[in-house]
Design a protein around this motif. Structure first.
Motif: not given
Lengths: 312, 359, 274
Positions: A106-129
């Motif tokens: 996942a880190a390798l995927a998120f380390n690239t230029k993605l559209p909506f990267r911040g939002l996607l990362r936010g969703i991805f992080v939600m389970p842990m919080m």
């Protein structure tokens, strides 16, 4: 400015003597003191008191007596404890390895230029919080053998329905699934931090040297993030060993004792049977197990950091 | 305002001695610059005067008061830091007023003093801005404003210009000097830049390895450096040093050439010595020492040439041991490889003995 | 070339979809469960978007007379434990960073490694002995086990990065040790305090294990209350999912809103913490 005023000099020299050295550096103890009291009361005192209790026959509501190491000897032959130890190890190994692999990917995927990267990362992080108990309740519904959505999803790809947490053989892998779902983001964040620290030049230089994508990952990325991977392993190990909320809320250690880890057994002994002396002995052993594992992993990390610092 | 007296001051961090016994007398109203290479202890000394470092031995007085154990806030000093240390969460006005606020000065007085300092430094239009909205030079001025507002006994400057670009540095140099002439506050200023020291100071203290190598007025240091270190440190380009010994008709260099001397020092016969001559004190004449041109660097106003004794053509490029730098007022027609003749001005020659002391 | 870019882009989009889908699906399904009547929740194949939306699930949660009490309890416990932790932890982080006593922070690390239950046994006995059980005080105090280390840890790493020169300038400007902290160090550390506050709130709010032991009927926090709905009431999925969502919603919103701070805090703690 010229004449020295006689009373001032002896006074100040007298003043100079008693605090020779270290005087100007202000003391920061007053800042630390309140925290020290709090830490002493809620962290240090419990540690010491736990050790003391573990040396006693101590049940809530009855008299206590000093029994030395009897509780520890009892532990060594307590089959339920040894079984819970095995469950803990199995649960921990699986809950470290799976998030580590998925989190790195996942880190390798998120380390690239993605559209909506911040939002996607936010969703991805939600389970842990999210609140673990709340999550556990929904997972329990999803695991339901007849009405649960998971078996329905499996049926869509032709896999027969599973018993999930309702069968001794599949309960630990099912719980690991929840744990992995929950904690992969943390591994991802740590590795992402490591990836951000890698400079661009080695890749460019490797490209000129003719490396392909896999070789770049194998010879540049992996060595450079290995210290971060070790951090992730350490944190994941500690958290998986300590895992309680998810297991307790979904299975309470069941079916039977099939998913009873040390932490759950400790809970039962201390707060279902109120045998706090024996519970304390479990707590001490459990604590030592965690510290020991952490030290081993820290040692490995030092070696990993050293060899990657070496440029090998 | 006050004098500052530093008596045999020492500083050690554990077993490491940073300052090994320094004594300096600073007169009331004097502008003193501590200069030296990095690690010489100059900043540590300044921080000891400020009260930011403990004093391991000796004593520091501000006025007549021993301040060894006086905390910084009671020393009545102000300091300008290398990175300015402006409070990022306060406006320019608040930055300047902070020390007065802490002293609980009346608001009217605070406003008045801030306004006056802002007037002096041309900060009036910037008073409501935050540090991040200022340029480097403006931040520098605010840092000075913060010092001025307090009207302290002593100003301390810790390499205040080293974060500015070259042009701004020259401008701020003049500003600080003008400010000192106006306020006449005792000032102690630390820098590693000898040009800053030469242009601004009433008195320069050259430090090296925790000791004072020499102190005196700028031109005194330039004209009569006490030792090889000061001779090499003060002046740009640096003084040329030629190893050899004093012979009967001049200075015999190791390369075999003879350089002129005004008068041979007594009792120097045959001992190894160092002959020092500043680049700007060398002329071209037909009777001079023959040397080969290595590099010519015209700067427009003058020409700098690097030469070495003829016949050393095959020495490695990196070997500067016998190179001599000359600065000439005129443009010259020579090219690299040409042999020219140079003549040091005999009156501007410095001789140093084996231990590096001036003879 | 262009084709390759398109293929690459599609592939990346697929990867990200694959990564995010478990989380996304889970929370959507949670929402779906909470908005369905029992009939729809018991249907097979499962229904994602029902024809009739069961708002009554949410209304029911709020109407059950104790829910607001538990909500209040949660706010008091989390608020109390967080404020106390900030009050003692921020100065402590400052002091430890300035004394360069980061080794002493090992205690904090070990506290993080210790299972919560092993604090619970002695403190439970202590609170019982002090006669505090039945009030919210034991829970506030025991949550400090979670919040104080978080705050100290984050503040140490934050104060270590703030420039010392500013504090020296303040000392020369005439500030006392306390004034340096209050007027210079603290305002500059505001972003770090925000991070510590957010993480402390989240981890305290989410805490479950302390509550199941220490809470009585009147002093339950939300996670415990929701868990008890599962154990003691006739399980119906809609209201349960609705309650679960309400409990975790504040945290989820905070996660989205303060994502940057949370990530900074978690990784600072994690990377330094190893």
């Amino acid at each position: 400015m010229t004449a020295v005023s006689t009373p001032a000099v002896p006074a100040s020299e007298e003043e100079a003597r008693p605090h020779k050295g270290g005087h100007l550096k202000p003391s920061y103890w007053p800042f630390v003191l309140p925290a020290l009291l709090v830490v002493g009361a809620v962290i240090l005192f419990p540690w010491v008191f736990t050790i003391w209790m573990s040396l006693n026959e101590w049940r809530v509501g009855s008299d206590t007596s000093f029994v030395g190491l009897a509780n520890y000897i009892r532990l060594a032959t307590d089959m339920r404890f040894l079984e819970s130890l095995w469950h803990t190890i199995l649960y921990t190994v699986l809950s470290v390895v799976a998030p580590l692999i998925l989190g790195t990917a996942a880190a390798l995927a998120f380390n690239t230029k993605l559209p909506f990267r911040g939002l996607l990362r936010g969703i991805f992080v939600m389970p842990m919080m999210a609140t673990p108990v709340a999550i556990a309740l929904v997972w329990t519904m999803m695991f339901h053998p007849q009405l649960g959505v998971l078996n329905y999803l499996l049926s869509l790809v032709g896999i027969p329905p599973q018993a999930w947490v309702f069968h001794p053989a599949s309960v630990i892998p099912s719980l690991v699934l929840v744990e992995t779902w929950q904690w992969t983001p943390l591994v991802m964040l740590i590795v992402l931090g490591g990836l951000a620290a890698i400079p661009q030049e080695p890749y460019e230089s490797a490209q000129i040297d003719g490396a392909n994508a896999w070789q770049k990952f194998r010879y540049i990325t992996l060595p450079m993030i290995s210290p971060f991977l070790m951090v992730a392993v350490i944190i994941r190990t500690i958290d998986a060993l300590k895992s309680f909320d998810i297991i307790y809320a979904i299975t309470q250690g069941g079916p039977g004792t099939a998913s009873e880890t040390i932490n759950l057994y400790l809970y039962s002994v201390a707060f279902a049977y109120y045998d706090v002396g024996y519970g304390s002995a479990i707590a001490v052993v459990f604590f030592l197990l965690i510290i020991l594992l952490s030290l081993v992993l820290l040692h490995l990390r030092q070696r990993a950091a050293w060899s990657s610092g070496d440029g090998k | 305002m006050a004098s500052v007296t530093i008596r045999d001051v020492r500083k050690s961090f554990g077993a490491v001695d940073i300052i090994k016994g320094v004594s300096i007398d600073i007169q009331d109203g004097e502008f003193v610059i501590l200069v030296g290479p990095s690690g010489c202890g100059k900043s540590t000394l300044l921080r000891m005067i400020a009260g930011l470092e403990d004093i391991s031995g000796g004593e520091i007085r501000i006025g007549s008061r021993v301040v060894n154990n006086v905390p910084p806030k009671d020393r009545d000093i102000a300091m300008v830091f290398q990175n300015y240390a402006l409070y990022p969460h306060m406006t320019v006005a608040q930055n300047m007023a902070f020390s007065l606020k802490l002293k609980r000065s009346p608001q009217g007085e605070i406003d008045e003093r801030v306004a006056r300092a802002a007037e002096i430094l041309g900060l009036k239009p910037l008073l409501e801005r935050f540090p991040r909205q200022l340029s480097g030079g403006q931040r520098q001025r605010v840092a000075m404003g913060r010092a001025i507002v307090r009207d302290p006994q002593v100003f301390l400057f810790d390499e205040p210009l080293s974060n500015l670009d070259a042009k701004l540095r020259v401008a701020m140099r003049a500003e600080i000097k003008a400010l000192h002439q106006r306020l006449k506050t005792t000032t102690i200023y630390v820098t590693h830049d000898q040009i800053e020291a030469m242009t601004m100071a009433d008195k320069i203290v050259v430090m090296h390895d925790g000791i004072v190598e020499q102190m005196g007025a700028p031109l005194e240091l330039y004209d009569r450096p006490a030792n090889l270190f000061v001779a090499g440190f003060i002046g740009s380009p640096a003084m040329n040093f030629i190893k050899g010994n004093v012979g009967s008709n001049g200075f015999k260099a190791e390369s075999g050439q003879t350089f002129p001397l005004a008068a041979a020092p007594a009792a120097s016969d045959g001992r190894p010595m160092v002959y020092g001559i500043r680049p700007e004190h060398i002329r071209l004449t037909d009777e001079g020492v023959p040397v080969e041109v290595v590099v010519i660097e015209p700067t427009g106003s003058e020409t700098q040439i690097i030469v070495r004794p003829a016949g050393e053509r095959d020495k490695p490029v990196a070997d500067h041991s016998s190179a001599i730098t000359c600065v000439l007022k005129d443009r010259i027609a020579a090219r690299p490889g040409d042999v020219i003749r140079i003549a040091p001005d005999p009156k501007s020659i410095h001789l140093f003995d084996e231990s590096g002391r001036r003879v | 070339m262009n084709l390759r870019k398109i293929v690459h882009g599609t592939w990346m989009a697929f990867c990200v979809f694959l990564l995010v889908s478990p989380a996304l699906f889970f929370f959507i399904w949670m929402l779906s469960l909470s908005l369905k009547y029992e009939i729809d929740n018991g249907a097979y194949p499962p229904i994602l978007i029902p024809e009739r939306i069961a708002w009554k699930n949410y209304a029911g949660v709020f109407e059950s007379n104790n829910f607001l009490l538990y909500f209040k309890n949660s706010i008091i416990v989390t608020g109390g434990a967080t404020l106390l932790a900030l009050m003692v932890g921020v100065p402590a982080g400052y002091g430890i960073a300035r004394m360069r006593a980061t080794k002493s922070a090992m205690v904090i690390m070990i506290a993080r490694m210790t299972p919560g239950l092993s604090f619970l046994i002695p403190l439970f006995l202590l609170f019982q002995w002090l006669g505090l059980l039945g009030t919210l005080v034991p829970q506030i105090l025991i949550h400090l086990v979670v919040t104080v280390p978080i705050v100290i840890w984050i503040m140490i790493s934050y104060f270590e990065t703030t420039p010392l020169e500013l504090e020296e300038a303040a000392m020369i400007d005439g500030a006392t040790r306390w004034q340096v902290f209050r007027n210079v160090a603290l305002p500059i550390a505001k972003p770090g305090i925000v991070v510590a506050f957010i993480l402390s709130v989240i981890f305290s709010w989410n805490n479950f294990v302390f509550g199941i032991v220490l809470a009585s009927r009147e002093t339950r926090t939300l996670p415990v209350a929701v868990y008890n709905m599962l154990s003691f009431e006739q399980v119906s999925w809609g209201p349960l999912a609705a309650a679960a969502l309400i409990v975790t919603l504040p945290v989820l919103i905070l996660t989205i809103v303060a994502q940057r701070q949370i990530i900074a805090g978690l990784t600072a703690g994690a990377v330094k913490g190893g």
